[in-house]
Design a protein around this motif. Sequence first.
Motif, mmCIF file in Angstrom:
data_model
loop_
_atom_site.group_PDB
_atom_site.id
_atom_site.type_symbol
_atom_site.label_atom_id
_atom_site.label_comp_id
_atom_site.label_asym_id
_atom_site.label_seq_id
_atom_site.Cartn_x
_atom_site.Cartn_y
_atom_site.Cartn_z
ATOM 1 N N VAL A 134 53.105 54.570 22.497
ATOM 2 C CA VAL A 134 53.349 54.130 23.678
ATOM 3 C C VAL A 134 53.402 52.646 23.869
ATOM 4 N N ASP A 135 54.617 52.071 24.180
ATOM 5 C CA ASP A 135 54.698 50.416 24.261
ATOM 6 C C ASP A 135 54.819 50.398 25.915
ATOM 7 N N GLY A 136 53.591 49.797 26.360
ATOM 8 C CA GLY A 136 53.669 49.581 27.839
ATOM 9 C C GLY A 136 54.127 48.083 28.097
ATOM 10 N N LYS A 137 54.581 47.132 26.997
ATOM 11 C CA LYS A 137 54.907 45.956 27.359
ATOM 12 C C LYS A 137 56.379 45.836 26.843
ATOM 13 N N ALA A 138 57.185 46.893 26.529
ATOM 14 C CA ALA A 138 58.538 46.693 26.353
ATOM 15 C C ALA A 138 59.368 46.646 27.628
ATOM 16 N N GLY A 139 60.295 45.786 27.681
ATOM 17 C CA GLY A 139 60.886 45.551 28.811
ATOM 18 C C GLY A 139 61.927 46.729 29.065
ATOM 19 N N SER A 140 61.875 47.467 30.162
ATOM 20 C CA SER A 140 62.973 48.722 30.341
ATOM 21 C C SER A 140 64.265 47.906 30.762
ATOM 22 N N GLY A 141 65.513 48.724 30.106
ATOM 23 C CA GLY A 141 66.668 48.279 30.576
ATOM 24 C C GLY A 141 67.471 47.738 29.482
ATOM 25 N N GLN A 142 66.582 47.050 28.237
ATOM 26 C CA GLN A 142 67.552 46.345 27.380
ATOM 27 C C GLN A 142 68.116 47.534 26.494
ATOM 28 N N SER A 143 69.294 47.105 25.927
ATOM 29 C CA SER A 143 69.990 48.336 25.062
ATOM 30 C C SER A 143 69.414 48.693 23.648
ATOM 31 N N LEU A 144 69.539 50.067 23.455
ATOM 32 C CA LEU A 144 69.045 50.361 22.153
ATOM 33 C C LEU A 144 69.987 50.817 21.295
ATOM 34 N N VAL A 145 69.958 50.459 20.097
ATOM 35 C CA VAL A 145 71.090 51.335 18.920
ATOM 36 C C VAL A 145 70.892 52.585 18.903
ATOM 37 N N SER A 146 72.091 53.511 18.850
ATOM 38 C CA SER A 146 72.017 55.032 18.742
ATOM 39 C C SER A 146 73.312 55.282 17.689
ATOM 40 N N ALA A 147 72.689 56.241 17.073
ATOM 41 C CA ALA A 147 73.879 56.932 15.863
ATOM 42 C C ALA A 147 74.751 57.792 16.373
ATOM 43 N N PRO B 155 63.836 53.022 28.075
ATOM 44 C CA PRO B 155 63.011 53.869 29.338
ATOM 45 C C PRO B 155 61.944 52.909 29.516
ATOM 46 N N GLU B 156 61.311 53.320 30.658
ATOM 47 C CA GLU B 156 59.998 52.889 31.074
ATOM 48 C C GLU B 156 58.817 53.278 30.240
ATOM 49 N N HIS B 157 58.018 52.323 29.745
ATOM 50 C CA HIS B 157 56.966 52.860 28.639
ATOM 51 C C HIS B 157 57.555 53.564 27.600
ATOM 52 N N PRO B 158 58.276 53.005 26.918
ATOM 53 C CA PRO B 158 59.085 53.823 25.708
ATOM 54 C C PRO B 158 58.193 54.444 24.575
ATOM 55 N N ILE B 159 58.394 55.695 24.257
ATOM 56 C CA ILE B 159 57.391 56.365 23.003
ATOM 57 C C ILE B 159 58.320 56.270 21.922
ATOM 58 N N SER B 160 57.677 55.513 20.909
ATOM 59 C CA SER B 160 58.114 55.364 19.621
ATOM 60 C C SER B 160 57.549 56.393 18.437
ATOM 61 N N ILE B 161 58.253 56.789 17.570
ATOM 62 C CA ILE B 161 57.692 57.747 16.418
ATOM 63 C C ILE B 161 58.030 57.172 15.292
ATOM 64 N N LYS B 162 57.336 57.524 14.341
ATOM 65 C CA LYS B 162 57.292 56.994 12.910
ATOM 66 C C LYS B 162 56.960 58.116 11.990
ATOM 67 N N GLY B 163 57.630 58.133 10.712
ATOM 68 C CA GLY B 163 57.363 59.267 9.828
ATOM 69 C C GLY B 163 58.045 59.050 8.553
ATOM 70 N N GLU B 164 57.237 59.385 7.454
ATOM 71 C CA GLU B 164 57.912 59.418 6.116
ATOM 72 C C GLU B 164 59.264 60.243 6.160
ATOM 73 N N LEU B 165 59.312 61.500 6.872
ATOM 74 C CA LEU B 165 60.347 62.353 6.690
ATOM 75 C C LEU B 165 61.334 61.995 7.938
#
Length: 431
Positions: free
Chosen positions: A155-168, A176-186
């Motif tokens: 959970v990233d509590g410092k990321a500025g909400s509102g900036q554009s993120l790339v989508s496929a 979003p506010e307090h963006p939640i990021s996920i990582k994994g090998e698969l």
Amino acid sequence: MSVQANPFQRTTIIIMFAVSFAAFIALLYGLGMGDRLASGKNGDAHGASNSIVGYRALASLLEKTGVPVQYSRSPAGMDNEGLMILTPGPFVPPEDIDAVIQQRSYIGPTMVILPKWQVARSDRLKKGWVVRNDPWDGTVGEALLQDVAKVSISVDGKAGSGQSLVSAVGAGVKTPEHPISIKGELLRTVVRGPLPGSALVAYLDDGGVYAQLDRLDESHITEKEEIDASLFPVVIVGDADLLNNAGMADKPTARHALALVKAVSIAADGGVTFDLTFNGLGGAENLLTLAFTPPFLSATICLITAALAAAWMAFNRFGPPVREQRSLDFGKTALVNNSAAFINRMQRGYLVTDPYAGMIRAQAAEAVGISPQADDKEILERLDELGESEGNRFSALFHQLVRARKPQDIAEGAAALHAWKKEIIGCRSTN
């Protein structure tokens, strides 16, 4: 003062019956449906919730754009074709989530939206509304997916909400506010997160071919024997604000949500199903449940209609009710009739032929003055001398009755002997 035969009016009886019958059917329906009748307005994060963390706005948006939407309250709903959206709570067993994903591998695409916000309820809010508190720790989502894939969630509590993120799957989407990021090998990225190598939305690289999702992060599986084109994608949404009611208040986020749903379900037939069993709104299958669900619902309707028809016929019967007669009447005549009926039922009529013939012979002999000391042969001869009835002498009718065995022959013989007595003896008495 007149007394009514029926203390209740016909209309009153019909209304009482209709209300009672409807209440009985409603009781059966309620027992059969169980928790399925529970309202979805409980403030939790699921497809029927209108709270800030729910997904009712997404469901309404899909319906308005022509996408069929339904809600599943039983495990049988996991077999629905089309996109299945799972919104598990923070304490759902991870093996249950994995079982659903494995079950739907060749049925349809699956989207798992991880829980993000902790909520609190208040009596001052409208029904179904909640107060949003801090986000859940990343370990909650990791525990939910531990049987699906090894992932790390932050959970990233410092990321500025509102900036554009790339989508496929379309234009960029706001952070979003307090963006939640996920990582994994698969995991392969669908919506890129603010942290390097992270994603807010990703799909499982399980050997399927998902060209509509891999624009940002292509599959790492290249061996032909490992590729299965029949598989449907499994998409994991780490940040629920991209799809929940709070996110749908933003037009670009809502447009991106529609594009994401369309991309995930592009190879599937059917609409979108929101699962509610993982949110405590499911119900167990039982016989009453089956009675009110297709295809058994048609049989239930037929039975109800038949019951109503039978009740209507009972209210519209012809004439007054027939009073039940006594099985044994009073008096000598009743005694004779009951005895005759008993003998006939037991099929022992031949036992009374000889006594009856003897009684008629004795009465006829007494009427014409034949001595009681005379033997039977003499009596028959003297009665034969009196004349014939329809061409038959007394002795012939007497022996015919004694030899009779069938009920019809006995009745005809007794009637003929009685007729001889009435005709011959009666005429002589008159003369």
